[in-house]
Design a protein around this motif. Structure first.
Motif, short mmCIF file in Angstrom:
data_model
loop_
_atom_site.label_atom_id
_atom_site.label_comp_id
_atom_site.label_asym_id
_atom_site.label_seq_id
_atom_site.Cartn_x
_atom_site.Cartn_y
_atom_site.Cartn_z
N ALA A 261 0.92 -1.33 -0.01
CA ALA A 261 -0.02 0.10 -0.01
C ALA A 261 0.85 1.34 -0.08
CB ALA A 261 -0.86 -0.02 1.10
N PHE A 262 1.94 1.29 0.82
CA PHE A 262 2.91 2.39 0.83
C PHE A 262 3.71 2.53 -0.34
CE2 PHE A 262 7.50 3.63 1.44
CZ PHE A 262 7.38 4.80 1.77
N CYS A 263 4.09 1.68 -0.99
CA CYS A 263 4.80 1.49 -2.45
C CYS A 263 3.96 2.32 -3.30
CB CYS A 263 5.44 0.30 -2.64
SG CYS A 263 6.65 -0.26 -1.68
N TYR A 264 2.73 1.61 -3.54
CA TYR A 264 1.89 1.95 -4.61
C TYR A 264 1.41 3.40 -4.29
CZ TYR A 264 -2.44 2.69 -7.00
OH TYR A 264 -3.49 3.13 -7.67
N ASN A 265 1.13 3.94 -3.04
CA ASN A 265 0.78 5.31 -3.09
C ASN A 265 1.96 6.21 -3.28
OD1 ASN A 265 -1.42 7.22 -2.03
ND2 ASN A 265 0.31 7.83 -0.75
N PHE A 266 3.13 5.64 -2.80
CA PHE A 266 4.34 6.69 -3.05
C PHE A 266 4.65 6.83 -4.73
CE2 PHE A 266 8.78 8.01 -1.74
CZ PHE A 266 8.35 8.73 -0.87
N GLU A 267 4.43 5.94 -5.19
CA GLU A 267 4.49 5.82 -6.74
C GLU A 267 3.62 6.97 -7.16
OE1 GLU A 267 6.55 4.79 -8.83
OE2 GLU A 267 7.71 3.06 -7.69
N ARG A 268 2.47 7.00 -6.92
CA ARG A 268 1.35 8.06 -7.09
C ARG A 268 1.80 9.35 -6.86
NH1 ARG A 268 -4.75 6.21 -5.68
NH2 ARG A 268 -3.87 6.30 -3.58
N LEU A 269 2.46 9.39 -5.83
CA LEU A 269 2.96 11.02 -5.50
C LEU A 269 4.23 11.43 -6.45
CD1 LEU A 269 2.81 10.62 -1.57
CD2 LEU A 269 1.31 12.18 -3.15
N LYS A 270 5.18 10.38 -6.63
CA LYS A 270 6.15 10.44 -7.53
C LYS A 270 5.78 10.99 -8.82
CE LYS A 270 8.41 6.96 -6.33
NZ LYS A 270 9.71 5.89 -6.29
N LEU A 271 4.71 10.21 -9.51
CA LEU A 271 4.30 10.49 -10.69
C LEU A 271 3.70 12.02 -10.75
CD1 LEU A 271 2.67 6.89 -11.53
CD2 LEU A 271 4.48 8.57 -13.15
N VAL A 272 3.03 12.42 -9.91
CA VAL A 272 2.58 13.76 -9.69
C VAL A 272 3.47 14.57 -9.73
CG1 VAL A 272 1.21 15.46 -8.35
CG2 VAL A 272 0.35 13.32 -8.46
N ASP A 273 4.60 14.55 -9.17
CA ASP A 273 5.68 15.34 -9.11
C ASP A 273 6.31 15.45 -10.44
OD1 ASP A 273 7.78 17.04 -7.70
OD2 ASP A 273 9.10 15.35 -7.79
N SER A 274 6.35 14.31 -10.98
CA SER A 274 7.52 14.36 -12.18
C SER A 274 6.36 14.79 -13.48
CB SER A 274 7.80 12.89 -12.58
OG SER A 274 6.58 12.07 -12.84
N LEU A 275 5.18 14.60 -13.56
CA LEU A 275 4.33 14.71 -14.60
C LEU A 275 3.57 16.29 -14.49
CD1 LEU A 275 2.47 11.66 -15.14
CD2 LEU A 275 4.14 12.53 -16.46
N VAL A 276 3.50 16.61 -13.29
CA VAL A 276 2.66 18.11 -13.27
C VAL A 276 3.82 19.13 -12.85
CG1 VAL A 276 0.59 19.11 -12.16
CG2 VAL A 276 0.66 16.66 -12.55
N SER A 277 3.59 20.19 -13.46
CA SER A 277 4.42 21.60 -12.99
C SER A 277 3.46 22.67 -12.77
CB SER A 277 5.17 21.98 -14.24
OG SER A 277 4.42 22.08 -15.33
N ASP A 278 2.20 22.72 -13.20
CA ASP A 278 1.22 23.82 -12.65
C ASP A 278 1.18 23.57 -11.17
OD1 ASP A 278 -0.88 26.12 -13.43
OD2 ASP A 278 -1.86 24.41 -12.28
N PRO A 279 1.33 24.41 -10.33
CA PRO A 279 1.28 24.65 -9.00
C PRO A 279 -0.21 24.26 -8.47
CG PRO A 279 1.73 26.89 -9.40
CD PRO A 279 1.77 25.96 -10.72
N ASN A 280 -1.14 24.84 -8.94
CA ASN A 280 -2.47 24.56 -8.46
C ASN A 280 -3.06 23.13 -8.68
OD1 ASN A 280 -2.99 26.92 -7.56
ND2 ASN A 280 -3.92 27.75 -9.54
#
Length: 473
Positions: A261-280
């Motif tokens: 559960a932790f690893c999967y969620n951490f992957e989601r957070l890392k993907l957000v960080d790498s794919l999204v640059s718009d701050p909002n």
């Protein structure tokens, strides 16, 4: 719609036409309305998350506001904790009428600009119904499922084409309506591996035909124009969850359930960080995934890693402070902990402390006027559970801070008994102590006031099995 609004529409139309003839370049719009059963005496108007003005209701719960030098686009009006959107373009005079006891479903627009806004609110309501239907369709094979959602998309596109042919709306409206259909369709594709039957989500993902996700080549993760739109945000959440699932498949299968559960969620957070640059957009997604994880897990070491990542990547100071408080509260609600002291009030206006109500196996549920459908569904479900399990004490708490009268009126509208119904004396403080997120959260407590389960759900397929096990323990 009352006569008052008909007169206002005529006046706005008259003055609008006169001003048009005086100066075609004038760019203004009116927005107004009537709010039945208001929660506050004002509404807040904003655009792009920036507040324009706070507008007071008059003595009969109405308001009228003129926006000069209008920027065409989607404006938000907020009343209490409820928000809704309205498309405003030059020379619009949009009026609405709504009942806070049934917020979205009661919303009706009139005036110049009403048709496009009624189309959009109806589309929003239909989308909510569609989401439930989609879950059922997800049990089909991938090919059959794709045919069904293609058919839904075609039907919606045809309805839009018919609306366009009949009313000749602006290019801005067409852009928004087409995007709603597109992102709704994309979301339906992204959600399939998660909603399809079976626990092996990776197996579901591998079963999809080639080309199922071809549209991903065109995804814009930083579409600032649609950044506040429900369908776009929903799509991004489903898409990132899906992409994380594929990355998560490479993890060690020998890991524990908590580790997975932790690893999967951490992957989601890392993907957000790498794919999204718009701050909002980025802050919204980081907040969503972090809150969702923390609300379901109480392992302090993993929660700390998730929280630290969130605090490092988010740029929203107020949300970071709120998330930190939330994470700290979670550890006080661990299974086996003593239920916190929380002050309530019953519908006889008598103050009472929550713990004094618990002398047997107890299920505590929550509801809010904001989540109208959940309010109805949960009360009917509790009524059913009370009949099936008389050994269990059920307590239901309203989390709103509008006072007893509003909650009591809603209960009476559906003939729900006031017995074992309460409201928080201090909603903000109590919600922080008990971490009321999501609203489906259910707390199970034993006769000694110790928490057995801090994050149950009465709608879960395993809830009744757990209750039976506790009764027979």
């Amino acid at each position: 719609m009352r006569i008052y609004f008909s007169v206002v529409v005529l006046l706005l139309t008259f003055f609008g036409c006169k001003q048009d003839s005086d100066n075609e370049r004038d760019s203004y719009a009116y927005i107004g309305g009537e709010i039945i059963n208001p929660n506050t005496n004002y509404v807040v108007l904003s655009i792009d998350q920036k507040v324009i003005d706070t507008v007071k209701l008059n003595g009969v719960n109405r308001f009228l506001y003129k926006l000069d030098s209008l920027t065409p686009g989607i404006y938000t009006f907020k009343h209490g904790v409820e928000t809704q959107m309205v498309l405003l373009e030059p020379r619009d005079s949009v009026l609405f009428r709504l009942n806070t006891l049934d917020f979205d479903e009661s919303l009706v627009f009139t005036g110049h600009g009403d048709k496009k806004n009624n189309y959009l609110i109806n589309d929003f309501l239909e989308h909510e119904k569609e989401e439930k239907y989609i879950i059922k369709l997800c049990q089909l094979s991938p090919d059959a499922y794709e045919q069904k959602i293609d058919s839904i998309k075609t039907e919606k596109d045809n309805l839009l084409a018919s609306f366009i042919n009949r009313y000749d709306p602006s290019p801005l409206f067409i852009k928004i309506a087409e995007a709603n259909n597109k992102y709704s369709y994309y979301s339906n594709k992204e959600v399939y591996p998660f909603a399809h039957h079976g626990k092996n989500k990776m197996k579901n993902l591998k079963s999809l035909p080639d080309g199922f996700y071809d549209y991903r080549k065109t995804i814009n993760y930083n579409d600032t124009f649609f950044s506040d739109y429900h369908n776009y945000r929903t799509f991004l959440k489903h898409n990132i969850s899906n992409l994380a699932l594929k990355k998560h498949a490479k993890h060690d299968d020998e890991k524990s359930r908590k580790q997975h559960a932790f690893c999967y969620n951490f992957e989601r957070l890392k993907l957000v960080d790498s794919l999204v640059s718009d701050p909002n957009i980025k802050d919204d997604l980081l907040y969503h995934f972090t809150l969702k994880y923390l609300s379901k897990h109480d392992d302090e070491s993993y929660n700390r890693k998730v929280l630290d990542f969130y605090l490092d990547k988010s740029s929203n100071a107020s949300e970071k402070e709120r998330m930190t408080k939330y994470a700290n509260s979670i550890h006080k609600l661990k299974n086996g902990s003593q239920l916190p002291l929380v002050d309530l009030v019953d519908y006889n206006h008598e103050a009472i402390e929550l713990n004094t109500l618990i002398n047997e196996l107890t299920v505590i549920t929550f509801w809010s006027n904001v989540y109208y459908q959940h309010f109805k569904d949960s009360h009917y479900k509790i009524r059913e559970l009370e009949l099936k399990y008389p050994e269990v004490h059920f307590i239901t708490i309203n989390v709103d801070d509008y006072g007893l009268e509003k909650a009591e009126k809603l209960l009476d509208n559906f003939n729900f008994n006031h017995e074992h119904e309460y409201q928080f004396q201090d909603s903000k403080l109590a919600s922080e102590k008990l971490i009321i997120y999501p609203i489906t959260k259910t707390i199970i407590v034993d006769k000694d006031k110790k928490i057995i389960e801090s994050n149950a759900n009465i709608f879960s397929y395993k809830f009744e099995d757990d209750i039976l096990g506790l009764i027979n323990r």
